[in-house]
Design an enzyme around this catalytic site. Structure first.
Site, PDB file in Angstrom:
ATOM      1  CD  GLU A 108     -35.596 -59.016  -0.272  1.00 32.51           C
ATOM      2  OE1 GLU A 108     -36.771 -58.784  -0.617  1.00 32.51           O
ATOM      3  OE2 GLU A 108     -34.595 -58.625  -0.910  1.00 32.51           O
ATOM      4  CB  ALA A 162     -34.803 -63.972  -6.569  1.00 38.29           C
ATOM      5  CG  ASP A 208     -26.511 -64.775 -12.374  1.00 37.42           C
ATOM      6  OD1 ASP A 208     -26.061 -63.855 -11.662  1.00 37.42           O
ATOM      7  OD2 ASP A 208     -26.340 -64.822 -13.613  1.00 37.42           O
ATOM      8  CE  LYS A 236     -17.200 -83.447  -7.414  1.00 41.95           C
ATOM      9  NZ  LYS A 236     -17.022 -84.722  -6.673  1.00 41.95           N
ATOM     10  CG  ASN A 279     -24.528 -71.136 -22.123  1.00 42.39           C
ATOM     11  OD1 ASN A 279     -25.549 -70.976 -22.794  1.00 42.39           O
ATOM     12  ND2 ASN A 279     -23.304 -71.094 -22.658  1.00 42.39           N
ATOM     13  CB  SER A 280     -29.826 -68.690 -21.401  1.00 40.77           C
ATOM     14  OG  SER A 280     -29.186 -67.975 -22.444  1.00 40.77           O
TER      15      SER A 280
END
Length: 397
Positions: free
Chosen positions: A265, A308, A323, A360, A375-376
């Protein structure tokens, strides 16, 4: 002179031996007969080559027959270059028919495909100038449209491995044309005839403008392969059986493709390869050698998920997850907690990873079982040992 009708299979073998024994003879690595589409303005310009059959490191007896048929049709075959291309005529076909006589009756279905090509040509009243034969004696830079197409066919028919075919200079050889169905039109021809064609209602519906045709214009896929939009796969792409290419943001370039059942996709750029059981999520991009990988071709392992809108410019091993929405490149700084590093080492016993917390991307390339996340709170890219199994729906592949 002409080839006398060959009476038996033993006599056929004798003929082949005589041809291959001639001074300077070279066994071609690939060959085939194509119907070519020529320019509407310049009839000497070949725009496209349609091969009903290509031979790739196989059927050398048929190659010898074709070479002998050309010679008897007053065509001097030049073995000195990397390729040889010639227009065939009725005399060539008659000679080939005589040589293939022992096999004519049984040349049906999957048997003796080269003989079937000659039998079909023999039924045509006048083959004119639009049938060309090409021999590749080595995998050098292609010099003709016919040679480029033969190599694209070899890739798309899975006769040649991805990244193992020399296509250097192909862009300069192919013309940029307007594709109307499977017919290429010179752009200059459309410009010069635009007024008349539009006023009399004959202006064509142009599907695309490109140097490469679409995969489905030339290749019949496997029964369990699905391509929901023809424009999403370029000729020269290679699709393993069970591949599904969804509409929308998906795309597979030439010299790129899949090695097994894969859900596509997203975008698989030129030279990128995806392993069996993997899922390229909606809008995900696998970078090609010309789009940010510093010439490093990207291979994605088996049972790997690219989320996605993710961007992957780093080779990944089996069982990895990237992710949604994140970018993993060779230079990306990636944090790994000590306990997760030990788990990654256990999954990759041959890997040589230093005991540190920042890596790296290139230090992790090709490793199995890594889950790349962000990490949000801090925005840092982190990696941990993947605990999720990536498994495609068997009913869809």
């Amino acid at each position: 002179m002409a080839i006398e009708t060959v009476a038996s299979t033993d006599a056929f073998k004798v003929l082949v031996a005589e041809v291959t024994a001639q001074e300077g003879y070279r066994e071609p690595m690939a060959f085939g007969i194509a119907r070519v589409d020529r320019g509407q303005k310049n009839a000497e310009k070949v725009l496209q080559a349609n091969f009903p059959l290509i031979n790739w490191k196989e059927n050398f007896g048929s190659a010898a027959v074709f070479i002998k048929a050309l010679q008897e049709a007053k065509c001097d075959v030049d073995f000195s270059g990397s390729e040889f291309v010639a227009t065939i005529n009725d005399n060539f076909v008659a000679n080939a028919m005589a040589a293939f006589a022992p096999y004519l009756a049984e040349a049906t279905g999957d048997s003796h495909k080269n003989v079937q090509v000659i039998k079909t040509l023999a039924k045509m009243e006048d083959i004119g100038k639009n049938f060309r034969i090409v021999f590749l004696f080595e995998d050098a830079n292609p010099e003709s449209v016919e040679a480029v197409y033969l190599k694209l066919y070899a890739l798309s028919l899975r006769k040649a491995e991805l990244r193992k075919v020399n296509l250097n200079g192909a862009f300069g050889i192919l013309s940029n044309v307007a594709w109307v169905g499977n017919t290429p039109y010179e752009l200059d021809y459309l410009r010069e005839n635009e007024i008349e064609m539009k006023l009399n209602g004959t202006y064509p519906t142009v599907d695309s403008v490109d140097k490469f045709p679409r995969f489905l214009q030339h290749v019949i896929p496997d029964d369990n392969t699905r391509i929901l939009e023809a424009s999403k796969v370029r000729m020269g792409a290679q699709l393993a059986a069970g591949t599904t290419v969804m509409p929308g943001a998906s795309y597979i370039n030439f010299n790129a493709g899949t090695l097994g059942p894969v859900m596509v996709e997203g975008r698989i750029s030129s030279s990128a390869i995806v392993g069996a059981g993997s899922d390229v999520g909606g809008g995900a991009s696998i970078l090609g050698v010309l789009s940010g990988t510093d010439g490093n071709p990207i291979s994605i392992g088996e049972n790997t998920l690219l989320g996605a809108n993710s961007v992957t410019g780093l080779p990944l091993g089996d069982g990895c997850i990237v992710d949604a929405g994140i970018t993993i490149l060779a230079g990306t700084k990636i944090k790994i907690a000590p306990e997760e590093l030990e788990k990654i080492k256990a999954a990759n016993p041959d890997a040589k990873l230093d005991n540190k917390t920042t890596f790296k991307g290139e230090e992790l390339q090709g490793l199995n079982g890594i889950h790349y996340r962000q990490n949000s709170l801090t925005g840092e890219i982190i990696a941990r040992r993947s605990t999720r199994e990536v498994k495609l729906n068997e009913d869809l592949h």
